[in-house]
Design a protein around this motif. Structure first.
Motif, short mmCIF file in Angstrom:
data_model
loop_
_atom_site.label_atom_id
_atom_site.label_comp_id
_atom_site.label_asym_id
_atom_site.label_seq_id
_atom_site.Cartn_x
_atom_site.Cartn_y
_atom_site.Cartn_z
N ILE A 106 37.55 16.07 -1.46
CA ILE A 106 36.72 15.10 -2.18
C ILE A 106 35.54 14.66 -1.32
N HIS A 107 35.78 14.48 -0.03
CA HIS A 107 34.70 14.12 0.90
C HIS A 107 33.61 15.21 0.86
N ILE A 108 34.03 16.46 0.95
CA ILE A 108 33.08 17.58 0.94
C ILE A 108 32.28 17.59 -0.36
N LEU A 109 32.97 17.49 -1.48
CA LEU A 109 32.29 17.52 -2.78
C LEU A 109 31.33 16.36 -2.93
N THR A 110 31.73 15.19 -2.46
CA THR A 110 30.89 14.00 -2.55
C THR A 110 29.65 14.16 -1.67
N LEU A 111 29.83 14.70 -0.49
CA LEU A 111 28.69 14.94 0.40
C LEU A 111 27.73 15.94 -0.23
N SER A 133 28.60 24.11 7.16
CA SER A 133 29.95 23.64 7.47
C SER A 133 29.93 22.73 8.69
N GLN A 134 29.02 22.96 9.61
CA GLN A 134 28.90 22.10 10.80
C GLN A 134 28.45 20.69 10.41
N TYR A 135 27.51 20.60 9.49
CA TYR A 135 27.03 19.30 9.01
C TYR A 135 28.16 18.56 8.29
N ILE A 136 28.89 19.28 7.44
CA ILE A 136 30.02 18.69 6.73
C ILE A 136 31.07 18.21 7.73
N ALA A 137 31.35 19.04 8.73
CA ALA A 137 32.35 18.69 9.75
C ALA A 137 31.96 17.42 10.48
N SER A 138 30.67 17.25 10.73
CA SER A 138 30.22 16.03 11.43
C SER A 138 30.43 14.79 10.55
N SER A 139 30.30 14.94 9.25
CA SER A 139 30.54 13.81 8.35
C SER A 139 32.02 13.45 8.28
N ILE A 140 32.86 14.48 8.29
CA ILE A 140 34.31 14.28 8.23
C ILE A 140 34.86 13.86 9.59
N ASN A 141 34.10 14.14 10.64
CA ASN A 141 34.54 13.95 12.02
C ASN A 141 35.70 14.87 12.32
N SER A 142 35.49 16.13 11.94
CA SER A 142 36.50 17.17 12.13
C SER A 142 35.80 18.42 12.65
N ASN A 143 36.45 19.57 12.47
CA ASN A 143 35.83 20.80 12.95
C ASN A 143 35.43 21.71 11.78
N ALA A 144 34.48 22.59 12.04
CA ALA A 144 33.93 23.46 11.00
C ALA A 144 34.96 24.45 10.47
N THR A 145 35.97 24.78 11.26
CA THR A 145 37.02 25.69 10.81
C THR A 145 37.80 25.09 9.64
N LEU A 193 27.08 22.32 -4.68
CA LEU A 193 27.93 22.18 -5.86
C LEU A 193 27.56 23.24 -6.88
N LYS A 194 28.56 23.71 -7.60
CA LYS A 194 28.32 24.70 -8.64
C LYS A 194 28.07 24.03 -9.99
N LYS A 195 28.47 22.78 -10.12
CA LYS A 195 28.27 22.02 -11.35
C LYS A 195 27.98 20.57 -11.00
N ALA A 196 27.63 19.81 -11.99
CA ALA A 196 27.28 18.40 -11.78
C ALA A 196 28.48 17.60 -11.30
N ALA A 197 28.21 16.62 -10.46
CA ALA A 197 29.26 15.76 -9.92
C ALA A 197 30.03 15.04 -11.03
N ILE A 204 31.22 8.45 -5.88
CA ILE A 204 29.91 8.03 -5.37
C ILE A 204 29.54 6.65 -5.91
N ASN A 205 29.84 6.40 -7.16
CA ASN A 205 29.50 5.11 -7.78
C ASN A 205 30.23 3.94 -7.13
N ARG A 206 31.29 4.22 -6.39
CA ARG A 206 32.04 3.15 -5.71
C ARG A 206 31.51 2.86 -4.30
N PHE A 207 30.53 3.62 -3.87
CA PHE A 207 29.92 3.36 -2.56
C PHE A 207 29.14 2.06 -2.63
N ASP A 208 29.03 1.37 -1.49
CA ASP A 208 28.25 0.12 -1.42
C ASP A 208 26.79 0.37 -1.59
#
Length: 134
Positions: free
Chosen positions: A9-14, A24-36, A62-66, A130-134
């Motif tokens: 869900i984090h990935i899809l939201t990003l 994948s490196q950018y996504i990993a930095s948002s998750i605070n994880s690794n690209a693997t 994304l392949k379709k709208a959020a 996304i709508n629940r973000f501040d």
């Protein structure tokens, strides 16, 4: 249950908040994880037709709208249909009345709960997250 569903869900939201494909490196930095880990989850999401990556273009999109990506679908993509929300213990004593019957009884109950979880998750889309973000 592991965190793969939340990470998906984090990935899809990003991806929904970015205009261009994201690495994948950018996504990993948002998750605070690794690209693997990101690439593993992205493989599930790609196989589920939720995201795309193109040859010659670095990153995922994304392949379709959020609004059309329901969380229940994400759950089904991450967890196969054989996986319950909770694991049923194995190797029970077949000579015990409870041990002999508990797995089938729990399997039936857990299947009902799994369906209820899917139904509730399908009330929400990635856009709702996304709508629940501040």
């Amino acid at each position: 249950m592991n965190t793969q569903f939340s990470v998906a869900i984090h990935i899809l939201t990003l991806l929904a908040t970015e205009k261009e494909p994201v690495s994948s490196q950018y996504i990993a930095s948002s998750i605070n994880s690794n690209a693997t880990l990101v690439r593993k989850i992205c493989r599930y999401l790609k196989d589920g037709n939720l995201i795309d990556s193109s040859q010659g273009v670095s990153g995922y999109s994304l392949k379709k709208a959020a609004t059309s990506i329901l969380l229940g679908k994400v759950f089904q993509v991450i967890f196969d249909s054989e996986t319950h929300f909770a694991k049923i213990h194995g190797n029970t004593n077949p000579d015990c009345y409870v041990g002999k019957n508990i797995s089938n009884a729990l399997d039936s109950i857990y299947s009902e709960v799994d369906q209820a979880i899917l139904n509730k998750l399908n009330d929400y889309s990635v856009q709702d997250v996304i709508n629940r973000f501040d």
